[in-house]
Design a protein around this motif. Structure first.
Motif, PDB file in Angstrom:
ATOM      1  N   ARG A 268      -2.583   4.355  -5.246  1.00  0.00           N
ATOM      2  CA  ARG A 268      -2.636   3.872  -3.867  1.00  0.00           C
ATOM      3  C   ARG A 268      -1.769   2.646  -3.586  1.00  0.00           C
ATOM      4  O   ARG A 268      -1.552   2.296  -2.426  1.00  0.00           O
ATOM      5  CB  ARG A 268      -4.081   3.532  -3.492  1.00  0.00           C
ATOM      6  CG  ARG A 268      -5.035   4.709  -3.538  1.00  0.00           C
ATOM      7  CD  ARG A 268      -6.443   4.260  -3.179  1.00  0.00           C
ATOM      8  NE  ARG A 268      -6.487   3.685  -1.844  1.00  0.00           N
ATOM      9  CZ  ARG A 268      -6.611   4.392  -0.729  1.00  0.00           C
ATOM     10  NH1 ARG A 268      -6.669   5.711  -0.797  1.00  0.00           N
ATOM     11  NH2 ARG A 268      -6.663   3.791   0.442  1.00  0.00           N
ATOM     12  N   SER A 269      -1.273   1.980  -4.616  1.00  0.00           N
ATOM     13  CA  SER A 269      -0.532   0.749  -4.377  1.00  0.00           C
ATOM     14  C   SER A 269       0.588   0.588  -5.396  1.00  0.00           C
ATOM     15  O   SER A 269       0.549   1.171  -6.488  1.00  0.00           O
ATOM     16  CB  SER A 269      -1.468  -0.460  -4.427  1.00  0.00           C
ATOM     17  OG  SER A 269      -2.092  -0.557  -5.696  1.00  0.00           O
TER      18      SER A 269
ATOM     19  N   ASP B 150      -5.944   7.593   5.419  1.00  0.00           N
ATOM     20  CA  ASP B 150      -7.337   7.563   4.979  1.00  0.00           C
ATOM     21  C   ASP B 150      -8.320   7.934   6.085  1.00  0.00           C
ATOM     22  O   ASP B 150      -9.482   8.223   5.804  1.00  0.00           O
ATOM     23  CB  ASP B 150      -7.693   6.159   4.467  1.00  0.00           C
ATOM     24  CG  ASP B 150      -7.015   5.838   3.146  1.00  0.00           C
ATOM     25  OD1 ASP B 150      -6.571   6.781   2.458  1.00  0.00           O
ATOM     26  OD2 ASP B 150      -6.927   4.644   2.799  1.00  0.00           O
TER      27      ASP B 150
ATOM     28  N   ARG C 269      -0.997   3.755   5.292  1.00  0.00           N
ATOM     29  CA  ARG C 269      -2.031   4.114   4.312  1.00  0.00           C
ATOM     30  C   ARG C 269      -3.397   4.251   4.982  1.00  0.00           C
ATOM     31  O   ARG C 269      -4.162   5.187   4.695  1.00  0.00           O
ATOM     32  CB  ARG C 269      -2.094   3.028   3.238  1.00  0.00           C
ATOM     33  CG  ARG C 269      -3.181   3.150   2.190  1.00  0.00           C
ATOM     34  CD  ARG C 269      -2.829   4.168   1.146  1.00  0.00           C
ATOM     35  NE  ARG C 269      -3.342   5.495   1.472  1.00  0.00           N
ATOM     36  CZ  ARG C 269      -3.078   6.577   0.762  1.00  0.00           C
ATOM     37  NH1 ARG C 269      -2.284   6.500  -0.294  1.00  0.00           N
ATOM     38  NH2 ARG C 269      -3.577   7.734   1.105  1.00  0.00           N
ATOM     39  N   GLU C 270      -3.711   3.339   5.901  1.00  0.00           N
ATOM     40  CA  GLU C 270      -4.994   3.388   6.602  1.00  0.00           C
ATOM     41  C   GLU C 270      -5.088   4.633   7.478  1.00  0.00           C
ATOM     42  O   GLU C 270      -6.162   5.244   7.590  1.00  0.00           O
ATOM     43  CB  GLU C 270      -5.175   2.123   7.440  1.00  0.00           C
ATOM     44  CG  GLU C 270      -5.383   0.869   6.589  1.00  0.00           C
ATOM     45  CD  GLU C 270      -5.274  -0.415   7.392  1.00  0.00           C
ATOM     46  OE1 GLU C 270      -5.629  -1.478   6.852  1.00  0.00           O
ATOM     47  OE2 GLU C 270      -4.836  -0.362   8.573  1.00  0.00           O
TER      48      GLU C 270
ATOM     49  N   ASP D  91       0.871  -1.173   0.000  1.00  0.00           N
ATOM     50  CA  ASP D  91       0.000   0.000   0.000  1.00  0.00           C
ATOM     51  C   ASP D  91       0.908   1.223   0.000  1.00  0.00           C
ATOM     52  O   ASP D  91       1.785   1.347   0.862  1.00  0.00           O
ATOM     53  CB  ASP D  91      -0.881   0.014   1.250  1.00  0.00           C
ATOM     54  CG  ASP D  91      -1.903  -1.108   1.250  1.00  0.00           C
ATOM     55  OD1 ASP D  91      -2.925  -0.965   0.560  1.00  0.00           O
ATOM     56  OD2 ASP D  91      -1.659  -2.128   1.923  1.00  0.00           O
ATOM     57  N   GLY D  92       0.697   2.124  -0.968  1.00  0.00           N
ATOM     58  CA  GLY D  92       1.505   3.328  -1.011  1.00  0.00           C
ATOM     59  C   GLY D  92       2.020   3.621  -2.401  1.00  0.00           C
ATOM     60  O   GLY D  92       2.137   2.729  -3.253  1.00  0.00           O
ATOM     61  N   ASP D  93       2.327   4.900  -2.639  1.00  0.00           N
ATOM     62  CA  ASP D  93       2.878   5.314  -3.926  1.00  0.00           C
ATOM     63  C   ASP D  93       4.401   5.331  -3.853  1.00  0.00           C
ATOM     64  O   ASP D  93       5.005   4.935  -2.851  1.00  0.00           O
ATOM     65  CB  ASP D  93       2.320   6.683  -4.338  1.00  0.00           C
ATOM     66  CG  ASP D  93       2.591   7.766  -3.284  1.00  0.00           C
ATOM     67  OD1 ASP D  93       3.526   7.605  -2.464  1.00  0.00           O
ATOM     68  OD2 ASP D  93       1.877   8.784  -3.286  1.00  0.00           O
TER      69      ASP D  93
END
Length: 368
Positions: free
Chosen positions: A273-274, A322, A318-319, A169-171
């Motif tokens: 996002r991923s 959000d 990431r969570e 998860d993440g750019d």
């Protein structure tokens, strides 16, 4: 309706704002992941790509969409070096040209394929260092002018190496900052990679036109749990971390001239996002080769555990982002590496190198 009069659905094009990040080579898969006789679908910056290997060994990359009804081509099969759509059997050759349409030619391909005006876009593709790379940009003519990162010590004895592939998860920015971040290691990897010593760590951070380089000044620092393997001669540790814009990190740990361990992370953005990360591990230790072969499964397990810890913390990161909109980062002195990566990526998106005014060396000090 004649072939020439048939309606052709336009190819998929990426709707994201064009920027320099798209005009890059990205790893699509490892060579071993692309099995002979089977297509493989991947996503790079939101664009679906299908890869397949022809009998000659050449790898082909097309946009993963049939021009007939838009079906995912990677769900199809290979036949006679062509990619066959699973929906209506349209066949594509290695150039992306449609060479057979069953509803026109009949069930079997014609001896001389019809000259159909249908073609799917082919993307530049390269195979290097055990990886398959795809050029994501729209202008294929400039692909050769964009360098591809070479994996250090690949197939060079006495170095040994292997790849691990994980989805995070993440750019790119989030992951590059994680892979270049030493302070997190005593929390996320406590007891397995590095433990807190209550001691100051000093480093020099160099921001260059295309990279961020960090040199740590603590020869007594330790990583891992196996000093008997990595540093049997009790040499001081030489530790350097580097980020090469736009998507590669390299972390080197060297003990003298005979012992070394390095981690290269190739970050391929799936979407906003991923990302898929191709982690390259290379090492050499002053032990007999038969001992290293016996220890190889242990090394694989160890690095797998460390990487999975990062996968989990990036999911939590990431969570957390959000959970409430409008979050603003609060940087401290130890975050100069993060700031440098963010500035470099901003320059890449503008199609530029890091501005001269932002380059130079800065000291960094924090406690571990």
């Amino acid at each position: 309706m004649s072939t020439a009069e048939s309606h052709q659905t336009p190819n998929v094009v990426d709707q994201a704002a064009a920027d320099g990040l798209h005009d890059q080579w990205f790893v699509a898969c490892t060579g071993s992941e692309l099995r002979n006789g089977k297509p493989r679908g991947v996503k790079i910056l939101g664009l679906g790509v299908v890869l397949f290997r022809q009998r000659s060994g050449e790898v082909v990359a097309l946009i993963d969409q049939c021009v007939h009804r838009g079906t995912r081509l990677s769900a199809g099969k290979l036949a006679d070096d062509c990619l066959v759509c699973p929906y209506h059997g349209w066949r594509y050759d290695g150039q992306g040209q449609v060479v057979h349409i069953p509803t026109i030619d009949g069930a079997q391909p014609a001896a001389t394929p019809g000259d159909y005006p249908f073609r799917q876009r082919r993307l530049p593709v390269r195979e290097q260092d055990g990886l398959i790379w795809v050029y994501r940009g729209d202008d294929s003519a400039v692909a050769d002018s964009v360098p591809i990162f070479r994996m250090p010590f690949h197939c060079e004895k006495p170095w040994q190496s292997y790849y691990m592939v994980n989805t995070f998860d993440g750019d790119i920015g989030m992951l590059a900052q994680n892979f270049m971040d030493v302070p997190h290691t005593v929390f996320v990897h406590d007891g397995i990679f590095r433990s807190s010593r209550g001691k100051a760590m000093e480093a020099t951070v160099a921001l260059n036109a295309q990279s961020v380089e960090v040199t740590y000044h603590d020869g007594s620092d330790k990583i891992g749990m196996m000093d008997w393997l990595t540093n049997p001669h009790h040499e001081p540790l030489v530790h350097t971390d580097r980020f090469f814009a736009p998507n590669v990190t390299r972390c080197d740990y060297r003990w003298g001239s005979l012992s070394g361990f390095l981690i290269v992370s190739q970050i391929t953005p799936i979407d906003a996002r991923s990302s898929r990360v191709y982690t390259y591990i290379a090492y050499r230790f002053p032990l007999p080769r038969w001992v290293l072969r016996a220890l190889r499964p242990l090394l694989h397990l160890y690095t797998h555990i460390v990487i999975q810890q990062d996968v989990r913390i990036m999911r939590a990161h990431r969570e957390g982002l959000d959970n409430a909109p409008g979050f603003e980062v609060h940087n401290v002195r130890a975050d100069v590496v993060h700031v440098g990566i963010e500035r470099l990526l901003a320059a890449v998106r503008r199609g530029e190198s890091l501005p001269e005014a932002q380059r130079g060396e800065k000291p960094m000090r924090f406690e571990l």
